[in-house]
Motif scaffolding. Structure first.
Motif, PDB file in Angstrom:
ATOM      1  N   ASP A 107      -0.812  -8.396 -10.122  1.00  0.00           N
ATOM      2  CA  ASP A 107      -2.113  -7.821  -9.788  1.00  0.00           C
ATOM      3  C   ASP A 107      -2.687  -7.185 -11.059  1.00  0.00           C
ATOM      4  OD1 ASP A 107      -4.302  -6.550  -8.745  1.00  0.00           O
ATOM      5  OD2 ASP A 107      -3.223  -5.560  -7.107  1.00  0.00           O
TER       6      ASP A 107
ATOM      7  N   LEU B  20      -5.115  -4.104 -10.822  1.00  0.00           N
ATOM      8  CA  LEU B  20      -4.357  -2.880 -10.559  1.00  0.00           C
ATOM      9  C   LEU B  20      -3.659  -2.421 -11.839  1.00  0.00           C
ATOM     10  CD1 LEU B  20      -3.040  -0.729  -8.694  1.00  0.00           C
ATOM     11  CD2 LEU B  20      -1.187  -2.381  -8.350  1.00  0.00           C
TER      12      LEU B  20
ATOM     13  N   GLY C 172      -6.110  -0.950 -14.247  1.00  0.00           N
ATOM     14  CA  GLY C 172      -6.559   0.361 -13.794  1.00  0.00           C
ATOM     15  C   GLY C 172      -5.528   1.443 -14.046  1.00  0.00           C
ATOM     16  N   VAL C 173      -4.272   1.138 -13.790  1.00  0.00           N
ATOM     17  CA  VAL C 173      -3.198   2.106 -14.037  1.00  0.00           C
ATOM     18  C   VAL C 173      -3.094   2.403 -15.532  1.00  0.00           C
ATOM     19  CG1 VAL C 173      -0.689   2.418 -13.960  1.00  0.00           C
ATOM     20  CG2 VAL C 173      -1.895   1.552 -11.961  1.00  0.00           C
TER      21      VAL C 173
END
Length: 76
Positions: free
Chosen positions: A38, A41, A44-45
């Motif tokens: 992903d 995700l 973003g992290v």
């Protein structure tokens, strides 16, 4: 905090924090598969970790060595 030296060191710290967050996220995924990762995700992290690192550097400015994002000094 208003020098190139400060921002260069802060950017290095932010990049390391982003890489650590990304590796930590992927290490927690027991069956990590690059074809099914992903990536939004993960991005973003990593971006969140970089932002938190930069904010920590700004808050730490002036506490340690001059023009350094670190709280630690080089005194022996």
């Amino acid at each position: 905090m208003f020098t190139g030296r400060f921002w260069k060191a802060a950017a290095e710290r932010a990049g390391k924090s982003a890489a650590q967050a990304l590796l930590g996220l992927w290490a927690l995924d027991a069956g990590f598969n690059v074809l099914h990762a992903d990536f939004p995700l993960a991005g973003g992290v990593a971006a969140g970790a970089a932002v938190l690192s930069l904010l920590t550097s700004v808050v730490s400015a002036g506490a340690g060595e001059p023009d350094s994002p670190s709280l630690v000094t080089n005194e022996r």
